[in-house]
Design a protein around this motif. Structure first.
Motif, short mmCIF file in Angstrom:
data_model
loop_
_atom_site.label_atom_id
_atom_site.label_comp_id
_atom_site.label_asym_id
_atom_site.label_seq_id
_atom_site.Cartn_x
_atom_site.Cartn_y
_atom_site.Cartn_z
N VAL A 120 0.82 -1.21 0.00
CA VAL A 120 0.00 0.00 0.00
C VAL A 120 0.85 1.27 0.00
CG1 VAL A 120 -0.31 0.33 2.48
CG2 VAL A 120 -2.18 0.88 0.92
N PHE A 141 0.95 3.63 -2.96
CA PHE A 141 -0.27 4.39 -3.23
C PHE A 141 -0.43 5.56 -2.27
CE2 PHE A 141 -0.95 0.26 -5.06
CZ PHE A 141 -1.28 0.64 -6.34
N LEU A 186 0.31 13.62 -5.48
CA LEU A 186 -0.75 14.29 -6.22
C LEU A 186 -1.20 15.56 -5.50
CD1 LEU A 186 -2.95 11.34 -7.45
CD2 LEU A 186 -1.68 12.94 -8.83
N LEU A 244 -12.21 5.33 -9.64
CA LEU A 244 -11.92 3.90 -9.58
C LEU A 244 -11.95 3.42 -8.14
CD1 LEU A 244 -9.11 3.42 -12.20
CD2 LEU A 244 -11.17 2.08 -12.03
N PHE A 301 -10.84 11.88 -0.32
CA PHE A 301 -10.11 11.39 -1.48
C PHE A 301 -10.47 12.17 -2.74
CE2 PHE A 301 -9.42 7.70 1.24
CZ PHE A 301 -8.07 7.55 1.05
N ALA A 318 -8.34 9.67 -12.01
CA ALA A 318 -8.63 8.24 -12.03
C ALA A 318 -7.59 7.49 -11.20
CB ALA A 318 -8.65 7.72 -13.46
N ILE A 319 -6.33 7.90 -11.36
CA ILE A 319 -5.27 7.22 -10.63
C ILE A 319 -5.35 7.54 -9.14
CG2 ILE A 319 -2.77 6.99 -10.43
CD1 ILE A 319 -2.62 7.49 -13.40
N ALA A 320 -5.70 8.81 -8.82
CA ALA A 320 -5.83 9.17 -7.40
C ALA A 320 -6.91 8.34 -6.73
CB ALA A 320 -6.14 10.66 -7.27
N MET A 331 -7.92 5.47 -7.69
CA MET A 331 -7.45 4.09 -7.61
C MET A 331 -6.59 3.91 -6.36
SD MET A 331 -5.36 1.96 -10.43
CE MET A 331 -3.77 2.46 -9.85
N ALA A 332 -5.78 4.93 -6.06
CA ALA A 332 -4.99 4.87 -4.83
C ALA A 332 -5.91 4.79 -3.62
CB ALA A 332 -4.09 6.10 -4.72
N ALA A 333 -7.01 5.55 -3.65
CA ALA A 333 -7.98 5.49 -2.56
C ALA A 333 -8.48 4.06 -2.39
CB ALA A 333 -9.16 6.43 -2.84
N PHE A 387 -6.97 1.26 -3.03
CA PHE A 387 -6.01 0.36 -2.40
C PHE A 387 -5.77 0.72 -0.95
CE2 PHE A 387 -4.84 -0.36 -6.87
CZ PHE A 387 -5.09 -1.71 -6.89
N ILE A 388 -5.77 2.01 -0.64
CA ILE A 388 -5.53 2.41 0.74
C ILE A 388 -6.69 1.97 1.63
CG2 ILE A 388 -5.25 4.40 2.26
CD1 ILE A 388 -3.83 5.78 -0.12
N TYR A 428 -6.64 -1.71 2.16
CA TYR A 428 -5.60 -2.07 3.13
C TYR A 428 -6.09 -1.82 4.55
CZ TYR A 428 -1.17 -2.18 5.56
OH TYR A 428 -0.16 -2.49 6.43
N ASN A 448 -6.31 -4.53 7.47
CA ASN A 448 -5.29 -4.51 8.51
C ASN A 448 -5.63 -3.76 9.78
OD1 ASN A 448 -3.97 -5.50 6.16
ND2 ASN A 448 -2.04 -5.18 7.21
N TRP A 465 -12.10 -4.87 -8.32
CA TRP A 465 -13.02 -5.52 -9.25
C TRP A 465 -14.40 -4.90 -9.13
CZ3 TRP A 465 -14.33 -7.45 -13.38
CH2 TRP A 465 -15.30 -8.42 -13.56
#
Lengths: 297, 355
Positions: free
Chosen positions: A271, A274, A281, B81, B123, B136-138, B140-142, B144-145, B148, B152, B262
């Motif tokens: 993670v 990201f 960003l 995303l 986000f 879109a990439i930002a 996408m980072a959201a 995954f974060i 996680y 966790n 997904w």
């Protein structure tokens, strides 16, 4: 002192992995620069390359270099097919359609791979010597060193290609401005196709290198996602940025994995890139070397 | 397209949602169908061979979330995303509020929506400076974060083992059957649909569309682009959070596996296949994406009885079929099912004149 050697070891491993990210990021940036297409299937191209090479070597008992060359040929054919069948009809469509079409492509590639090769992890036959080497206190597996060296060699080859070859110059011209390149007699369609080919080749090389370290299975495609932080850090449309971004992300990822894992209960490595991405960003949205889009009313 | 012979004499008539008696009758019939569907589901089930009421509930949940994403992506033009993870935030928020804090479902549900809205807006902050690809990439980072964190942050979310949730009750009636939950879901589906339909008639909705079409012009016209971009993230995440909370109390277990990238891709596929920027688009898309796996199961069953080995291969090829469908839609029908439906309808209205 022990701490320092640990730190150094993390850096070296990070550099090796990061250099592979750089390669994959290079493919990503190439496609983006030439055709403004963001390729979410970069990781899948990498995975396909690794699998093809693996099965050529293991199942068809080819020597490594022959398998490697055939994989490159296969990647080129695959890239040409993708460009012609999927991306060409999408020219001029909005960004979201192009993003979705590459996501669709990634689903297709992933499902084909898991249908053909299954999902269990497979180990590459040893290509590079595995014996660890010692630098002072650090023990580094030779695979890391060879990986780093191989990626650097490929990066240099591509740098020379862009700098001096006719095709490379044409590609840079197209990246600068499609219309101007077109009016100078460069076939922009051909450049789009070639940039996909180059992207597929560098991804396949990256896949083979990473596959050597971690083994090959479907999760290999996640490397493609690590490339996003790398290219955002370097700037979406900068080739040196992609290289530097890949190295930095590789090192930061490894460091955060080494030092923060016991605070957050493992998996920080997955993670951390990201989190870095979001921070970049917020601070410097166009990355280190990316072109800033200035908008004035 | 306006029907021949209808002349609006007042603005009120011009702005009406259901413009002709014909449409009103159809809508009334449709609502009656929605209301009695749980009672006629059993004979349908025996014909089709699956639990249609369960599918209808899933469709309802996805419609709410797809409306949310449609407001963000279809109306405001910002790609996300991360909506799969935002749905997870809603589900976890509601689960934690009801199971850990002991709040009743009816308070936890809107709170879950609000919490998701706040997360979505956080986000969404990069959207102040970014658009298109970078955004879109930002997001996408959201994705995954948040994923996680769900996996966790064991103290809060129960980690990878997930959390169990209780069914809500409504004035003493426990909503623990498909049928009773159906009414709960479709109450919110109708609310969300009306809200989405109406938002384009309000000031913020107009601002969203203006930002999508050309954000610089919108700014010149006095639209506060930053405010409305964040607002769009908030509204959109609120709706997807509600859908997540409804999902949690329907399935009764929340775990991080359901809210991967997904799901985000599926949400995007829904609004693309359905039709971006159309109210009907989200509905068609949700129906299509929920029924498609069921339809794909038919050849799978047929084949497994003949060739048992093919099952594993077919299972992995199913995702690929999704990919192919997304690609084909984007190439051949980029405006989605809603636009196709308009074309077909207009064809019949205009016949025999094609223009």
């Amino acid at each position: 002192m022990q701490e320092f050697w640990f730190f150094l070891q993390l850096i070296i491993q990070g550099l090796a992995i990061g250099s592979v990210y750089s390669l994959v990021a290079l493919g990503f940036v190439l496609i983006y620069k030439a055709s403004s297409v963001i390729n979410f299937a970069q990781g899948e191209l990498l995975m396909v390359g690794a699998y093809v090479c693996l099965s050529l070597i293991v199942q068809f008992h080819l020597p490594f270099w022959a398998g490697f060359l055939l994989t490159m040929v296969f990647s080129v054919i695959l890239a040409l097919a993708i460009e012609r069948l999927i991306l060409r009809p999408m020219i001029g469509e909005p960004v979201i359609s192009i993003i979705m079409v590459t996501i669709g492509l990634s689903l297709v590639l992933k499902s084909f791979v898991s249908a053909l090769w299954g999902t269990q992890i497979r180990v590459f036959p040893t290509i590079f010597p595995q014996a660890p080497v010692r630098f002072g206190e650090i023990v580094v597996s030779q695979v890391y060193i060879y990986t780093f060296a191989a990626s650097i060699v490929f990066l240099i080859i591509f740098a020379l290609f862009f700098k001096y070859s006719r095709m490379g110059i044409a590609m840079r011209a197209t990246a600068n401005s499609n219309q101007v390149a077109l009016s100078m007699g460069i076939s922009v369609k051909k450049i789009f196709a070639i940039s996909w080919c180059v992207a597929a080749i560098v991804s396949a090389v990256g896949g083979i290198l990473i596959g050597n370290i971690n083994g090959v299975n479907v999760t290999l495609s996640a490397v493609g996602l690590k490339v996003f932080p790398a290219v955002i850090l370097g700037g979406l449309d900068s080739i040196p940025g992609a290289v530097l971004g890949g190295l930095i992300i590789g090192i930061l990822e490894n460091l955060s994995g080494g030092y923060l894992d016991h605070f957050f209960g493992g998996g920080v490595k997955e993670v951390a890139p990201f989190v870095i991405l979001v921070i970049i960003l917020m601070i410097k949205p166009y990355g280190l070397f990316g072109t800033e889009e200035i908008e004035r009313v | 397209m306006q029907q021949c012979g209808i002349f609006h004499e007042t603005y009120k008539k011009d702005m009406a949602i259901f413009q002709t008696p014909f449409i009103k009758v159809w809508m009334a019939l449709f609502f009656i169908f929605l209301a009695i569907f749980p009672f006629i589901a059993r004979p349908i089930n025996s014909i089709v061979g699956t639990n249609t009421l369960y599918l209808a509930n899933l469709i309802g949940i996805y419609i709410i979330g797809a409306h949310g994403l449609n407001i963000l992506t279809g109306y405001t033009g910002q790609i996300s995303l991360g909506h799969g993870a935002f749905m997870g935030v809603g589900a976890y928020a509601s689960a934690i509020l009801t199971m850990r804090a002991g709040l009743p479902f009816w308070i936890a549900l809107p709170l879950a929506g609000l919490i998701t809205a706040v997360v979505g807006m956080i986000f969404g902050i990069p959207s102040l400076r970014l658009k298109g690809l970078y955004l879109a990439i930002a997001t996408m980072a959201a994705q995954f974060i948040i994923e996680y964190a769900m996996r966790n942050w064991t103290a809060l979310t129960g980690g990878s083992s997930g959390m169990t949730v209780k069914s809500p009750s409504f004035f003493g009636i426990l909503l623990d059957t498909d049928r009773s939950y159906y009414y709960l879901i479709y109450f919110f589906v109708i609310l969300a649909t009306l809200y989405t339909k109406n938002i384009t008639r309000t000031r913020p909705g107009r601002a969203f569309v203006a930002i999508r079409d050309r954000h610089l012009s919108a700014e010149v016209m006095g639209v506060n682009v930053w405010l409305y971009r964040i607002l769009s993230f908030g509204v959109s995440s609120f709706m997807v959070g509600i859908s997540g909370a409804l999902w949690a109390h329907y399935v009764l277990v929340v775990s991080d596996e359901h809210f991967g990238i997904w799901l985000s891709v599926q949400y995007l596929a829904m609004i693309i296949i359905g039709g971006m920027g159309h109210v009907l688009g989200a509905i068609y898309g949700a129906i299509f994406m929920t029924l498609l796996p069921e339809l794909l199961r038919i050849p799978e069953h047929a084949l497994t009885t003949v060739y048992p080995d093919i099952f594993a291969i077919f299972n992995s090829l199913r995702d690929g079929v999704f990919g192919v469908i997304i690609i084909l839609f984007l190439i051949f029908e980029p405006d989605g099912l809603a636009a196709r439906w308009h074309t077909i309808r207009n064809y019949w209205k205009l016949w025999p004149f094609s223009y």
